[in-house]
Design a protein around this motif. Structure first.
Motif, PDB file in Angstrom:
ATOM      1  N   MET A 153       0.850  -1.187   0.000  1.00  0.00           N
ATOM      2  CA  MET A 153       0.000   0.000   0.000  1.00  0.00           C
ATOM      3  C   MET A 153       0.887   1.239   0.000  1.00  0.00           C
ATOM      4  O   MET A 153       1.937   1.259   0.648  1.00  0.00           O
ATOM      5  N   TYR A 154       0.446   2.277  -0.715  1.00  0.00           N
ATOM      6  CA  TYR A 154       1.286   3.477  -0.833  1.00  0.00           C
ATOM      7  C   TYR A 154       0.422   4.714  -1.029  1.00  0.00           C
ATOM      8  O   TYR A 154      -0.752   4.630  -1.425  1.00  0.00           O
ATOM      9  N   PHE A 162       4.519  12.869   2.362  1.00  0.00           N
ATOM     10  CA  PHE A 162       3.572  12.097   3.164  1.00  0.00           C
ATOM     11  C   PHE A 162       3.936  12.212   4.636  1.00  0.00           C
ATOM     12  O   PHE A 162       5.097  12.097   5.013  1.00  0.00           O
ATOM     13  N   SER A 163       2.931  12.421   5.473  1.00  0.00           N
ATOM     14  CA  SER A 163       3.163  12.529   6.909  1.00  0.00           C
ATOM     15  C   SER A 163       2.172  11.625   7.641  1.00  0.00           C
ATOM     16  O   SER A 163       0.964  11.688   7.392  1.00  0.00           O
ATOM     17  N   TYR A 304       5.628   1.857   3.251  1.00  0.00           N
ATOM     18  CA  TYR A 304       5.950   3.172   2.704  1.00  0.00           C
ATOM     19  C   TYR A 304       5.302   4.308   3.490  1.00  0.00           C
ATOM     20  O   TYR A 304       4.689   5.209   2.914  1.00  0.00           O
ATOM     21  N   LEU A 305       5.440   4.270   4.818  1.00  0.00           N
ATOM     22  CA  LEU A 305       5.063   5.428   5.616  1.00  0.00           C
ATOM     23  C   LEU A 305       6.215   6.436   5.588  1.00  0.00           C
ATOM     24  O   LEU A 305       7.207   6.230   4.892  1.00  0.00           O
ATOM     25  N   LEU A 338      11.786   7.293  -5.207  1.00  0.00           N
ATOM     26  CA  LEU A 338      10.581   7.050  -4.423  1.00  0.00           C
ATOM     27  C   LEU A 338      10.230   8.249  -3.549  1.00  0.00           C
ATOM     28  O   LEU A 338       9.060   8.608  -3.416  1.00  0.00           O
ATOM     29  N   MET A 339      11.235   8.863  -2.949  1.00  0.00           N
ATOM     30  CA  MET A 339      10.978  10.015  -2.089  1.00  0.00           C
ATOM     31  C   MET A 339      10.457  11.202  -2.891  1.00  0.00           C
ATOM     32  O   MET A 339       9.594  11.949  -2.426  1.00  0.00           O
TER      33      MET A 339
END
Length: 368
Positions: A153-154, A162-163, A304-305, A338-339
């Protein structure tokens, strides 16, 4: 029940594997499903993780804490339904042994769940259906385990934007997944012969799309036909020994056309424990042939948090994961992309409940 000599042997093995007296002095509820968890530095995820599984109906959590230093230990110590064993023993050597010994000591004949802290189990009927009803149905039909694809999941945007706050739903920000690009095939080589359950595993998905594209050769028309007709996630795994041998023969024809270093994207995280079971390191396979249910659950996987970058660095420093943290080296090579760009693509699908998984074949519901 285990006899006295067997119990004494297990006690000795527990002391060797954990180096902790409290591993042989846990108080476990006499009924209900128990979760056994291995963890290191998961203070960010544990609050919602426990909330999710309590709502499923998990009665108790046994956590092997591999010397966390981020507040995980203090948080878990305050939870009345959590038993914690702290150990300095290396995760890479003992992860399978820890699970086996805890189950042999406390959970023989019990339905046991083995989730990672970044995984949420869902299954047909979730969220209304409780896990006691699920295992009762499996018992009534004499099945001993539930097979689950792992679905990454992403979030929709770049990971750097993302936070996530501890206690929030994982799905609030990471609600997308890859609905296509999976295959369902036997393991290659000796590993597939040693670990007899399940007969097939899931490969592909987000992990392969991002990190494992290279194969030894290009796909031929025969490869494409076998992958779409025989090794599709909508096909059935063979049950007989002859069927399994035929399956392995057919996969030999195509194996050079699929990525050689791909990660297994499925597990057997829920099973009724019996004497002598042993996992293949993680809970991807079991060394005994046991009856596995025809329906599938899914492990929604939340790697992917917003701690993804620090988790990659941490794993590479500890070197406690499979292949000397080989998959984390893959993450490292793609980290900047990715970042800054994220994982979302035009074909990504939003999770809106288990029907969204059933529609694309990642979950199976037989109405049991």
């Amino acid at each position: 029940m285990i006899d006295q000599s067997t119990g004494t042997l297990i006690q000795h093995r527990i002391m060797e594997a954990f180096g902790a007296l409290d591993a042989d002095a846990l108080i476990i509820p006499a009924d209900g499903v128990v979760a056994v968890i291995l963890a290191f530095n998961e203070a960010l995820r544990f609050p919602f993780f426990l909330k999710h599984y309590r709502e499923l109906g998990i009665r108790h959590f046994v956590v092997v804490d591999n010397m966390s230093n981020d507040g995980t230990s203090d948080f878990l110590a305050a939870q009345s339904d959590v038993s914690v064993i702290r150990t300095e023993k290396p995760y890479s050597e003992y992860k399978s042994v820890w699970r086996q010994l805890l189950c042999e000591r406390y959970l023989l004949g019990r339905w046991t769940l083995f989730p990672d802290v970044d995984e949420l189990l869902v299954y047909p009927g979730w969220p209304g259906r409780k896990i006691d009803d699920l295992v009762s149905s499996l018992d009534n039909r004499q099945f001993q385990a539930l097979f689950c694809p792992m679905v990454d999941m992403y979030p929709k945007g770049p990971l750097k934007q993302f936070s996530y706050k501890a206690g929030d739903s994982f799905l609030d920000g990471c609600s997308y997944f890859d609905p296509k690009g999976y295959r369902y095939n036997p393991l290659k080589g000796s590993h597939g012969k040693r670990y007899k359950t399940p007969a097939r595993h899931i490969f592909g998905g987000t992990r392969e799309r991002l990190f494992h594209q290279n194969a030894k050769r290009r796909k031929t028309w025969l490869d494409k036909g076998l992958l779409s007709l025989i090794f599709s996630i909508r096909t059935r795994a063979p049950e007989s020994d002859l069927g399994r041998r035929c399956d392995q023969f057919l996969f030999k024809l195509v194996k050079s056309a699929v990525p050689d270093t791909a990660a297994v994207q499925s597990k057997v995280p829920l099973l009724k424990w019996d004497h002598g079971y042993m996992f293949s390191g993680g809970v991807h396979g079991i060394d005994k042939k046991i009856s596995i249910a025809p329906e599938w659950g899914v492990l929604l996987h939340f790697k992917y948090l917003d701690d993804f970058q620090s988790k990659v660095t941490e794993a590479l420093e500890r070197k406690q994961h499979t292949d000397n943290a080989g998959h984390y080296r893959d993450y490292k090579t793609q980290l900047n992309r990715l970042m800054n760009e994220g994982l979302f693509i035009s074909g990504s699908k939003k999770f809106t409940g288990v029907d969204s998984l059933i529609e694309c074949g990642l979950m199976r519901d037989i109405g049991g």
